[in-house]
Design an enzyme around this catalytic site. Structure first.
Site: not given
Length: 279
Positions: A179, A236
């Protein structure tokens, strides 16, 4: 109380009058997995996907950060609703081991509540042979809790951008390497793939393999490798697993804060902020 406690410690203190256990389990983004109905006996639900997060709209374009922190007065009201009192100690756990419980711990810590994370979470509890019971919506008792807010616990996109530009703090991204690189699309609609230019990757699972935190010496080395001796801004997908990095930093005595909006804010199609994706 230490910031990270063991199953043995919790079993010994579970019935202390001033101890509250909260189940901070949440499903990974896009999974739709149901939350567990049973958990550690006496635990109350700390619903990060629901009442324990702010769900503001950004000019009608949808949630800003998905799990943005509540205003202190709203958080105080929510904690009182759970039955958490002034002077209580709170232990947070989750059903994955160490995934979302650190977010509850960081929120509670920011509110001036003595809080800890259960290392290994519910899996470690059941593996040790301890019983489970239905998770409670509330302890059903009056609360006199007053939030003592630490404004330094969270930073916004502007502070994060300034740190990226100056290099005065290390911005560490707790998402998976795929990601972070942009090889994997973001699971949230309207959010681009990639990472903040200048950020570094430190996957939360690499410091908490199998839901258990690495020893302190290993944590310290991982953080030195990723951030040298600079202060840390943890990020995050939506401010949840960033708190695992914050937990590691706190345990090792590092200066740390959490970018609350994280990638779900920065990476929005309409945010206007630069995104880097690896080739």
């Amino acid at each position: 109380m230490r910031d990270l406690v063991t199953v043995d410690w919790l079993a010994d203190h579970l019935h202390d009058d001033d101890l509250v256990v909260v189940d901070a389990s949440m499903a990974p983004p896009g999974s739709g997995d149901p939350l567990p109905d049973d958990g550690i006996p006496g635990a109350v639900r700390f619903d990060i996907d629901g009442a324990m997060s702010r769900h503001d709209e950004a000019d009608g374009l949808g949630p800003v950060g998905v799990h943005d922190m509540l205003a202190p007065s709203d958080f105080e009201r929510a904690l009182r609703g759970l039955g958490i009192r002034a002077g209580d100690r709170v232990v947070a756990y989750d059903a994955a081991g160490l995934f979302s419980s650190a977010r509850a711990w960081w929120m509670l810590r920011a509110a001036g509540v003595d809080a800890a994370v259960l290392d290994g979470g519910l899996p470690a509890w059941t593996e040790a042979g301890h019983p489970t019971a239905p998770i409670l919506a509330s302890l059903g008792r009056p609360s006199d809790l007053t939030v003592a807010w630490d404004a330094s616990a969270f930073v916004d996109a502007d502070v994060t951008a300034a740190a990226l530009a100056s290099g005065d703090a290390a911005v560490l991204d707790a998402r998976s390497p795929s990601r972070f690189s942009g090889a994997e699309p973001d699971p949230r609609e309207g959010v681009r793939a990639g990472h903040m230019p200048g950020a570094d990757s430190l996957h939360y699972a690499s410091i908490a393999p199998d839901g258990r935190m690495l020893p302190v010496e290993a944590l310290a080395e991982r953080l030195r490798s990723a951030a040298a001796e600079r202060p840390i801004i943890a990020s995050c997908g939506s401010g949840v697993t960033a708190a695992v990095l914050a937990l590691a930093a706190t345990i090792t005595g590092r200066e740390v804060t959490v970018y609350d909006g994280s990638w779900s804010e920065w990476g929005r199609d309409d945010s206007g902020r630069s995104v880097t994706a690896d080739d």
